[in-house]
Design a protein around this motif. Structure first.
Motif, PDB file in Angstrom:
ATOM      1  N   GLN A  67       0.813  -1.218   0.000  1.00 33.97           N
ATOM      2  CA  GLN A  67       0.000   0.000   0.000  1.00 33.97           C
ATOM      3  C   GLN A  67       0.844   1.264   0.000  1.00 33.97           C
ATOM      4  O   GLN A  67       0.546   2.224  -0.727  1.00 33.97           O
ATOM      5  N   LEU A  68       1.900   1.308   0.803  1.00 32.30           N
ATOM      6  CA  LEU A  68       2.705   2.516   0.842  1.00 32.30           C
ATOM      7  C   LEU A  68       3.337   2.799  -0.509  1.00 32.30           C
ATOM      8  O   LEU A  68       3.386   3.950  -0.961  1.00 32.30           O
ATOM      9  N   SER A  69       3.801   1.764  -1.190  1.00 35.88           N
ATOM     10  CA  SER A  69       4.375   1.974  -2.522  1.00 35.88           C
ATOM     11  C   SER A  69       3.313   2.477  -3.495  1.00 35.88           C
ATOM     12  O   SER A  69       3.599   3.277  -4.391  1.00 35.88           O
ATOM     13  N   ALA A  70       2.069   2.021  -3.320  1.00 32.23           N
ATOM     14  CA  ALA A  70       0.989   2.447  -4.214  1.00 32.23           C
ATOM     15  C   ALA A  70       0.645   3.917  -4.019  1.00 32.23           C
ATOM     16  O   ALA A  70       0.443   4.656  -4.991  1.00 32.23           O
ATOM     17  N   VAL A  71       0.560   4.366  -2.757  1.00 28.16           N
ATOM     18  CA  VAL A  71       0.213   5.771  -2.545  1.00 28.16           C
ATOM     19  C   VAL A  71       1.365   6.681  -2.981  1.00 28.16           C
ATOM     20  O   VAL A  71       1.140   7.791  -3.484  1.00 28.16           O
ATOM     21  N   ARG A  72       2.587   6.218  -2.821  1.00 34.69           N
ATOM     22  CA  ARG A  72       3.721   7.011  -3.314  1.00 34.69           C
ATOM     23  C   ARG A  72       3.675   7.132  -4.837  1.00 34.69           C
ATOM     24  O   ARG A  72       3.919   8.208  -5.398  1.00 34.69           O
ATOM     25  N   ALA A  73       3.358   6.035  -5.519  1.00 34.29           N
ATOM     26  CA  ALA A  73       3.253   6.076  -6.978  1.00 34.29           C
ATOM     27  C   ALA A  73       2.138   7.019  -7.418  1.00 34.29           C
ATOM     28  O   ALA A  73       2.274   7.744  -8.415  1.00 34.29           O
ATOM     29  N   GLY A  74       1.028   7.024  -6.700  1.00 37.50           N
ATOM     30  CA  GLY A  74      -0.055   7.940  -7.021  1.00 37.50           C
ATOM     31  C   GLY A  74       0.326   9.385  -6.779  1.00 37.50           C
ATOM     32  O   GLY A  74      -0.013  10.276  -7.566  1.00 37.50           O
ATOM     33  N   PHE A  75       1.037   9.621  -5.687  1.00 34.80           N
ATOM     34  CA  PHE A  75       1.467  10.985  -5.373  1.00 34.80           C
ATOM     35  C   PHE A  75       2.396  11.541  -6.447  1.00 34.80           C
ATOM     36  O   PHE A  75       2.350  12.730  -6.769  1.00 34.80           O
ATOM     37  N   GLU A  76       3.228  10.694  -7.003  1.00 35.16           N
ATOM     38  CA  GLU A  76       4.147  11.134  -8.059  1.00 35.16           C
ATOM     39  C   GLU A  76       3.405  11.650  -9.295  1.00 35.16           C
ATOM     40  O   GLU A  76       3.944  12.454 -10.057  1.00 35.16           O
ATOM     41  N   GLN A  77       2.160  11.197  -9.480  1.00 36.66           N
ATOM     42  CA  GLN A  77       1.357  11.644 -10.625  1.00 36.66           C
ATOM     43  C   GLN A  77       0.414  12.785 -10.268  1.00 36.66           C
ATOM     44  O   GLN A  77      -0.214  13.374 -11.153  1.00 36.66           O
ATOM     45  N   ALA A  78       0.314  13.110  -8.988  1.00 35.88           N
ATOM     46  CA  ALA A  78      -0.681  14.078  -8.535  1.00 35.88           C
ATOM     47  C   ALA A  78      -0.222  15.510  -8.766  1.00 35.88           C
ATOM     48  O   ALA A  78       0.943  15.854  -8.545  1.00 35.88           O
ATOM     49  N   LEU A  79      -1.158  16.361  -9.176  1.00 37.94           N
ATOM     50  CA  LEU A  79      -0.885  17.776  -9.405  1.00 37.94           C
ATOM     51  C   LEU A  79      -1.490  18.661  -8.316  1.00 37.94           C
ATOM     52  O   LEU A  79      -1.165  19.843  -8.235  1.00 37.94           O
ATOM     53  N   GLY A  80      -2.377  18.128  -7.506  1.00 42.65           N
ATOM     54  CA  GLY A  80      -3.118  18.941  -6.547  1.00 42.65           C
ATOM     55  C   GLY A  80      -2.296  19.398  -5.374  1.00 42.65           C
ATOM     56  O   GLY A  80      -1.349  18.734  -4.957  1.00 42.65           O
ATOM     57  N   GLU A  81      -2.702  20.548  -4.796  1.00 40.50           N
ATOM     58  CA  GLU A  81      -2.078  20.994  -3.551  1.00 40.50           C
ATOM     59  C   GLU A  81      -2.721  20.303  -2.346  1.00 40.50           C
ATOM     60  O   GLU A  81      -2.198  20.374  -1.235  1.00 40.50           O
TER      61      GLU A  81
END
Length: 336
Positions: A67-81
């Protein structure tokens, strides 16, 4: 007036039956400044086919890493503040992002909100969190208890700046559950606020990996090892930011110490925490069940009686409290 952009990151692993509803809840947000990122962490069911049916999302398909690796991968694509990590079996109500954007203010690292608990048929089962959010002195509460009251992962909105700082640090374990790590570290990096109403739905079903669903020695130990790892990181983070934390082991909660007793009394030869003395675990469990906030008196008494029984019963009787299974390697328990 500035309207903050919000990234909703859905993390999914083998929840093909639920991930579509999670995606639809994000696409249905009344707030226009929202993006939907869906991270599939190496599912082996039909999840990727379901995800592929939707337009207007950013899909991220990766090999299984936890799970932690998944949320990190999602964060890398995120543009939001502002970033919300939505578990794929949960959903947001249509005005959730609008209310979060309206309540957001500079300096926040975390905005907490409630979740309605419902079963697969939509039957109400209560709300999260189990007790009230605290209004102030989050650092003081954290230093004393090693946690802050919160909803599960889906009931939290994080500052992008906070996440960037946290993710820049080495992770305790990429396979660990991410919610406690992200939520409990937040007061160290900024202010914490809360909305005292439910903005989404937490689905209760047999596949949940929350502590309430844990019934076997393997899953009990996996959750315990996860708690130990992120409390070690929490103590390190507190110290790095100029605070004086307690020993990481002392930040475990009463149910963690009850688990230590269960494993060491009933499955000692296979327990990965047998180095923690049963006497120490018993004293800590009793003390914490008597002093932790928001535990009703009758429940305090039952839990104290329970840990005393675990400490006194022969191992064969202790094992009857959980399904009789052979414990495997701790590495296997830590994987998803």
């Amino acid at each position: 007036m500035h309207n903050p952009f919000i990234s909703v990151v859905i993390n999914n692993y083998n929840y093909a039956d639920y991930v579509g509803a999670a995606i639809e809840s994000v696409l249905a947000q009344t707030c226009g400044d929202v993006e939907c990122i869906v991270v599939d962490d190496g599912s082996t069911d039909e999840s990727r086919a379901v995800i592929g049916r939707y337009d207007g999302i950013k899909p991220v398909f990766k090999t299984n890493g936890g799970q932690l690796s998944a949320v990190r991968a999602g964060f890398e694509q995120a543009l939001g503040e502002i970033v919300i990590f939505l578990d794929s079996d949960d959903s947001l109500y249509p005005k959730a992002c609008s209310e979060i954007a309206a309540a957001w203010r500079p300096g926040l690292s975390l905005l907490q909100f409630g979740l309605d608990k419902k079963d697969n048929a939509g039957k109400p089962l209560g709300t999260y969190p189990n007790g009230p959010f605290i209004k102030s002195d989050h650092i003081g509460f954290l230093l004393r208890y090693g946690y802050i009251p919160s909803s599960p992962m889906s009931g939290n909105a994080f500052s992008r700046n906070y996440l960037a700082e946290l993710f820049a640090m080495p992770a305790p374990d990429e396979r660990m559950a991410a919610d406690g790590y992200l939520i409990y570290c937040a007061p160290v990096f900024g202010e914490v606020a809360a909305l005292e109403r439910a903005l989404g739905c937490y689905r209760v079903h047999g596949g949940n990996t929350s502590p309430s669903a844990i019934v076997s020695p393997q899953t009990l130990q996996r959750q315990l090892l996860n708690d130990i790892k992120f409390r070690e990181r929490l103590a390190q983070t507190l110290e790095r930011r100029g605070f004086a934390p307690d020993r990481p082991l002392n930040y475990l909660g009463p149910y963690d110490f009850r688990t230590i007793l269960l494993l060491n009394r009933g499955y000692r030869n296979d327990s990965s925490v047998r180095h923690i003395g049963c006497g120490f675990a018993l004293v800590q469990a009793i003390r914490k069940f008597l002093t932790y906030p928001d535990i009703p008196l009758a429940k305090r008494v039952r839990n104290v009686a329970g840990v005393l029984a675990i400490a006194a019963l022969p191992p064969a009787f202790v094992r009857r409290l959980l399904p009789e299974q052979t414990l495997g390697s701790s590495e296997a328990w830590s994987s998803r």
